[in-house]
Motif scaffolding. Structure first.
Motif, PDB file in Angstrom:
ATOM      1  N   ARG A  86      -7.884   2.255   5.664  1.00 32.25           N
ATOM      2  CA  ARG A  86      -7.107   3.200   4.490  1.00 32.25           C
ATOM      3  C   ARG A  86      -7.408   2.621   3.076  1.00 32.25           C
ATOM      4  O   ARG A  86      -6.522   2.724   2.317  1.00 32.25           O
ATOM      5  CB  ARG A  86      -5.476   3.190   4.818  1.00 32.25           C
ATOM      6  CG  ARG A  86      -5.270   3.845   6.454  1.00 32.25           C
ATOM      7  CD  ARG A  86      -4.060   3.621   6.888  1.00 32.25           C
ATOM      8  NE  ARG A  86      -3.979   4.540   8.152  1.00 32.25           N
ATOM      9  CZ  ARG A  86      -3.106   5.549   7.878  1.00 32.25           C
ATOM     10  NH1 ARG A  86      -2.580   6.235   6.977  1.00 32.25           N
ATOM     11  NH2 ARG A  86      -3.036   6.299   9.208  1.00 32.25           N
ATOM     12  N   LEU A 121       0.293   4.334   0.162  1.00 32.90           N
ATOM     13  CA  LEU A 121      -0.094   5.456   0.879  1.00 32.90           C
ATOM     14  C   LEU A 121      -0.265   5.093   2.330  1.00 32.90           C
ATOM     15  O   LEU A 121      -1.104   5.740   3.330  1.00 32.90           O
ATOM     16  CB  LEU A 121      -1.345   5.933   0.398  1.00 32.90           C
ATOM     17  CG  LEU A 121      -1.258   6.590  -0.893  1.00 32.90           C
ATOM     18  CD1 LEU A 121      -2.561   6.881  -1.516  1.00 32.90           C
ATOM     19  CD2 LEU A 121      -0.328   7.672  -1.161  1.00 32.90           C
ATOM     20  N   TRP A 170     -11.325   5.449   3.055  1.00 32.12           N
ATOM     21  CA  TRP A 170     -10.394   5.705   3.917  1.00 32.12           C
ATOM     22  C   TRP A 170     -10.350   5.229   5.296  1.00 32.12           C
ATOM     23  O   TRP A 170      -9.614   4.562   5.797  1.00 32.12           O
ATOM     24  CB  TRP A 170      -9.702   7.108   3.564  1.00 32.12           C
ATOM     25  CG  TRP A 170      -8.265   7.529   4.453  1.00 32.12           C
ATOM     26  CD1 TRP A 170      -8.238   7.978   5.594  1.00 32.12           C
ATOM     27  CD2 TRP A 170      -7.042   7.101   4.026  1.00 32.12           C
ATOM     28  NE1 TRP A 170      -6.778   7.904   5.891  1.00 32.12           N
ATOM     29  CE2 TRP A 170      -6.158   7.329   4.754  1.00 32.12           C
ATOM     30  CE3 TRP A 170      -6.823   6.149   2.547  1.00 32.12           C
ATOM     31  CZ2 TRP A 170      -4.629   6.942   4.657  1.00 32.12           C
ATOM     32  CZ3 TRP A 170      -5.134   5.956   2.628  1.00 32.12           C
ATOM     33  CH2 TRP A 170      -4.396   6.271   3.438  1.00 32.12           C
ATOM     34  N   THR A 190      -8.639   3.103  -0.684  1.00 34.03           N
ATOM     35  CA  THR A 190      -8.817   4.102  -1.636  1.00 34.03           C
ATOM     36  C   THR A 190      -9.658   3.531  -2.870  1.00 34.03           C
ATOM     37  O   THR A 190      -9.764   2.207  -3.004  1.00 34.03           O
ATOM     38  CB  THR A 190      -7.359   4.699  -2.244  1.00 34.03           C
ATOM     39  OG1 THR A 190      -6.800   3.427  -2.821  1.00 34.03           O
ATOM     40  CG2 THR A 190      -6.613   5.289  -1.473  1.00 34.03           C
ATOM     41  N   LYS A 205      -7.542  11.672  -3.256  1.00 35.26           N
ATOM     42  CA  LYS A 205      -6.255  10.938  -3.402  1.00 35.26           C
ATOM     43  C   LYS A 205      -4.836  11.764  -3.246  1.00 35.26           C
ATOM     44  O   LYS A 205      -3.802  11.309  -2.784  1.00 35.26           O
ATOM     45  CB  LYS A 205      -6.254   9.859  -4.455  1.00 35.26           C
ATOM     46  CG  LYS A 205      -5.110   8.908  -4.420  1.00 35.26           C
ATOM     47  CD  LYS A 205      -5.317   7.811  -5.598  1.00 35.26           C
ATOM     48  CE  LYS A 205      -4.454   6.563  -5.279  1.00 35.26           C
ATOM     49  NZ  LYS A 205      -4.532   5.487  -6.404  1.00 35.26           N
ATOM     50  N   ASP A 206      -4.942  12.689  -4.112  1.00 36.17           N
ATOM     51  CA  ASP A 206      -4.032  13.898  -4.127  1.00 36.17           C
ATOM     52  C   ASP A 206      -3.511  14.389  -2.913  1.00 36.17           C
ATOM     53  O   ASP A 206      -2.347  14.681  -2.592  1.00 36.17           O
ATOM     54  CB  ASP A 206      -4.168  14.818  -5.182  1.00 36.17           C
ATOM     55  CG  ASP A 206      -3.943  14.406  -6.626  1.00 36.17           C
ATOM     56  OD1 ASP A 206      -3.603  13.231  -7.011  1.00 36.17           O
ATOM     57  OD2 ASP A 206      -4.721  15.084  -7.691  1.00 36.17           O
ATOM     58  N   LEU A 223      -3.676  12.968  -0.152  1.00 33.79           N
ATOM     59  CA  LEU A 223      -2.996  11.725   0.811  1.00 33.79           C
ATOM     60  C   LEU A 223      -1.493  11.802   0.706  1.00 33.79           C
ATOM     61  O   LEU A 223      -0.839  11.346   1.528  1.00 33.79           O
ATOM     62  CB  LEU A 223      -3.688  10.431   0.522  1.00 33.79           C
ATOM     63  CG  LEU A 223      -5.186  10.267   0.767  1.00 33.79           C
ATOM     64  CD1 LEU A 223      -5.526   8.929   0.362  1.00 33.79           C
ATOM     65  CD2 LEU A 223      -5.349  10.125   2.388  1.00 33.79           C
ATOM     66  N   LYS A 224      -1.368  12.376  -0.342  1.00 35.21           N
ATOM     67  CA  LYS A 224       0.300  12.288  -0.800  1.00 35.21           C
ATOM     68  C   LYS A 224       1.129  13.292   0.054  1.00 35.21           C
ATOM     69  O   LYS A 224       0.774  14.311   0.412  1.00 35.21           O
ATOM     70  CB  LYS A 224       0.697  12.272  -2.298  1.00 35.21           C
ATOM     71  CG  LYS A 224      -0.153  11.430  -3.131  1.00 35.21           C
ATOM     72  CD  LYS A 224       0.111  11.590  -4.687  1.00 35.21           C
ATOM     73  CE  LYS A 224      -0.729  10.590  -5.425  1.00 35.21           C
ATOM     74  NZ  LYS A 224      -0.659  10.852  -6.825  1.00 35.21           N
ATOM     75  N   ALA A 257       0.106   7.700   5.173  1.00 38.70           N
ATOM     76  CA  ALA A 257      -0.385   8.887   4.820  1.00 38.70           C
ATOM     77  C   ALA A 257      -1.451   9.147   5.747  1.00 38.70           C
ATOM     78  O   ALA A 257      -2.069   8.386   6.565  1.00 38.70           O
ATOM     79  CB  ALA A 257      -1.108   9.201   3.484  1.00 38.70           C
ATOM     80  N   HIS A 285       1.002  -1.300   0.139  1.00 41.03           N
ATOM     81  CA  HIS A 285       0.119   0.053   0.166  1.00 41.03           C
ATOM     82  C   HIS A 285       1.044   1.146   0.001  1.00 41.03           C
ATOM     83  O   HIS A 285       1.522   1.690   0.773  1.00 41.03           O
ATOM     84  CB  HIS A 285      -0.784  -0.023   1.338  1.00 41.03           C
ATOM     85  CG  HIS A 285      -2.142   0.922   1.240  1.00 41.03           C
ATOM     86  ND1 HIS A 285      -2.031   2.069   0.332  1.00 41.03           N
ATOM     87  CD2 HIS A 285      -2.981   0.970   1.983  1.00 41.03           C
ATOM     88  CE1 HIS A 285      -2.993   2.873   0.778  1.00 41.03           C
ATOM     89  NE2 HIS A 285      -3.766   2.244   1.633  1.00 41.03           N
TER      90      HIS A 285
END
Length: 600
Positions: free
Chosen positions: A555, A497, A551, A557, A596-597, A599-600, A500, A495
């Motif tokens: 977690r 992320l 999430w 996506t 999602k962006d 989360l980075k 994150a 995973h």
């Protein structure tokens, strides 16, 4: 090039004594690294070269029309369609239907949709209700591994099971070589001991949220539908497999206890759908498609799939049923898929159905996209079997997986055609020694290749399943997930992320306002006036709420982004009775991406 089969075990590979623990038993982590058989150099001449995937482009049936090109990027996601005006709403909807991939997936098609009464999905989740646990399990990004040779046996993975069996290539060879009582005892011991609680815990800790479970038809039919076993190759062994389904259900229960989804895969069908030993037969004549019994075998396989799907339907954590594994392609395969899917839907089962691409992903991607129900394309990616594979270095294979590379472009195209309803059902970190020659640091070269694959699958697909979790013998980071992670060939978590944090409400609100303003500005510049475009804002807001619910569930996506967007858009259209559902869909797509962006 993509490979069409896994080859048998090396004759010189280390073999464990009967009953020795497999690599990866849940108790001793360090022991696993030394107990996965080396398969860095598979026997390339061990069987005839399989059909090349590329050759399928000129298949025996007329190609379906190509879908529209992918939409513009999320930074400029608005197709150039006529202005939004009440007098032109009909024209707008027609144009949007051609340009919006969600609308294409809703359109019925005689070539892929089946009967409308049987393929229509069940009622969608209402707009005012957050996604259910079941919604999340079915639509989340699948970060998975195969449980290879747990039920559908492959001698190179579990050679100790085949001790005393000469030239074993399939499970049938074991049955023919041993007395029935001994065969049953071996199999029962294997089914009981292959996985334990430590394995499930380890998978969870390393980012696995779904497993792919290969089965032969006999594992189900022997106790659950013995009448469907008659006149098949496994009919004489019904007593050997009398307890098999209880072990399958135990695996399903263990997966559910650890919140891990299960994709059940019919790895072997009556008559065999391919000529490989992992179909359950050695030297198979592929009598699912060929010979006087082909029609009977196809009918029987459809009946088995309907019964199997009905049996699996109550299991919340079963995320889908794969109709066939690596079937030989031909003029009959598409018709078989449509017949089987129609029968399953007609039986009232609406779980996702996974269709192997038959080594012609472009064709079957379009078939998946045209169906009204939840269908998924499965492709398999290996880079270690063909002469072309051997001629490329590990670094070259890795570059091919990155943006601008051939493999990246190919998988991206298939994903777009299938509207992201695409998974890589099998992949590995294995490379031919020739690809690692003169690499300097071979381990680093293999790691680079494996990481490039992971990044590609996460970007373009709704899921990917490493082949395989464990195998007997010495350390093998190419084929054994335990070893690949322990030796650093793969990251400690699949995973990306996992560490994150969820974005704050303020961050998401700012993203929504910025996207809404860009949307309004765009349409004002293209003759739509300065309307409120509230449907866009509603879609964006709903998407971020849904993504937050995913999430909060381990977690997760959203992986099947367009399938979930279609579900939500249908609910919006039903609730609002609006002609602006295309705008809602635009906003929804951007909201999923924005979450999602963040989360980075």
């Amino acid at each position: 090039m993509l490979c069409t089969s896994r080859l048998p075990h090396r004759t010189d590979s280390p073999r464990c004594a009967w009953g020795a623990p497999l690599a990866g038993r849940g108790h001793e982590t360090r022991a696993r690294a030394s107990t996965c058989a080396s398969r860095a150099a598979p026997p390339h001449a061990a069987r005839a070269s399989p059909p090349r995937r590329a050759a399928a482009a000129g298949g025996p049936f007329a190609p379906l029309p190509l879908p529209p090109p992918p939409p513009p990027s999320s930074h400029h996601p608005y197709p150039l369609i006529p202005p939004v005006q009440s007098l032109m709403s009909k024209l707008l909807k027609k144009a949007a239907g051609k340009l919006e991939d969600y609308a294409a997936s809703r359109a019925s098609s005689g070539s892929g949709g089946g009967a409308a009464s049987s393929s229509a999905p069940p009622p969608s989740t209402p707009l005012d209700v957050l996604p259910s646990r079941r919604d999340i399990l079915l639509h989340r990004q699948q970060r998975g591994v195969n449980l290879g040779s747990l039920f559908a046996l492959e001698p190179w993975l579990t050679p100790s099971l085949f001790e005393g069996v000469a030239s074993a290539d399939s499970e049938m060879d074991l049955l023919r070589a041993l007395p029935a009582a001994e065969a049953r005892e071996r199999l029962e011991r294997h089914w009981r001991g292959f996985l334990d609680a430590g394995d499930w815990k380890w998978m969870r800790e390393h980012g696995i949220n779904t497993v792919r479970l290969p089965l032969l038809y006999v594992h189900f039919c022997a106790s659950q539908a013995p009448q469907l076993l008659r006149h098949t190759e496994y009919a004489p062994y019904v007593d050997v497999y009398a307890g098999a389904w209880a072990h399958v259900e135990r695996v399903l229960a263990q997966a559910a206890q650890h919140d891990i989804g299960v994709l059940v895969d019919l790895h072997g069908a009556p008559g065999a759908q391919n000529a490989d030993g992992h179909s359950g037969l050695s030297g198979a004549k592929v009598q699912l498609w060929d010979g006087h019994a082909a029609a009977q075998n196809q009918t029987r396989t459809v009946e088995i799939l309907v019964a199997l799907a009905s049996s699996l339907a109550p299991h919340e954590h079963v995320v889908g049923l794969e109709l066939l594994n690596e079937p030989r392609n031909g003029a009959t395969l598409q018709a078989f898929y449509e017949r089987a899917a129609g029968a399953i839907r007609g039986a009232g089962v609406h779980m996702p159905l996974y269709l192997a691409d038959g080594w012609d992903a472009p064709h079957y991607a379009q078939l998946v996209a045209r169906r009204e129900d939840f269908c998924v394309l499965d492709t398999h990616v290996y880079r270690c079997f063909t002469k072309d594979d051997h001629s490329h270095s590990a670094s070259s294979h890795a570059r091919s997986m990155r943006p601008g590379g051939a493999s990246h472009g190919m998988l991206s195209h298939w994903s777009t055609a299938a509207q992201r309803s695409l998974v890589v059902g099998e992949w590995s970190a294995a490379l031919n020694p020739a690809s690692l020659h003169n690499c300097g640091d071979a381990k680093e070269a293999q790691r680079e290749y494996a990481h490039a694959q992971l990044a590609l699958f996460e970007e373009t697909c709704a899921g990917a399943y490493f082949w395989t979790l464990k195998k007997e013998g010495g350390a093998d980071p190419g084929w054994c997930l335990y070893t690949a992670i322990e030796q650093g060939i793969l990251p400690s978590s699949l995973h990306p992320l996992a560490s994150a944090s969820a974005p704050s409400a303020e961050v998401l609100l700012r993203a929504r306002h910025a996207a809404h303003e860009a949307h309004r500005t765009y349409w004002a510049a293209h003759g739509a006036g300065d309307g409120a475009h509230e449907a866009f804002a509603e879609g964006f807001a709903q998407a971020t709420k849904d993504a937050a619910a995913f999430w909060q569930c381990d977690r997760s996506t959203v992986g099947f982004t367009q399938q979930w967007r279609r579900t939500r858009t249908q609910a919006y259209e039903k609730a609002k009775r609006s002609s602006n559902e295309w705008e809602y869909a635009h906003g929804f797509a951007q909201g999923i991406g924005a979450f999602k962006d963040a989360l980075k």
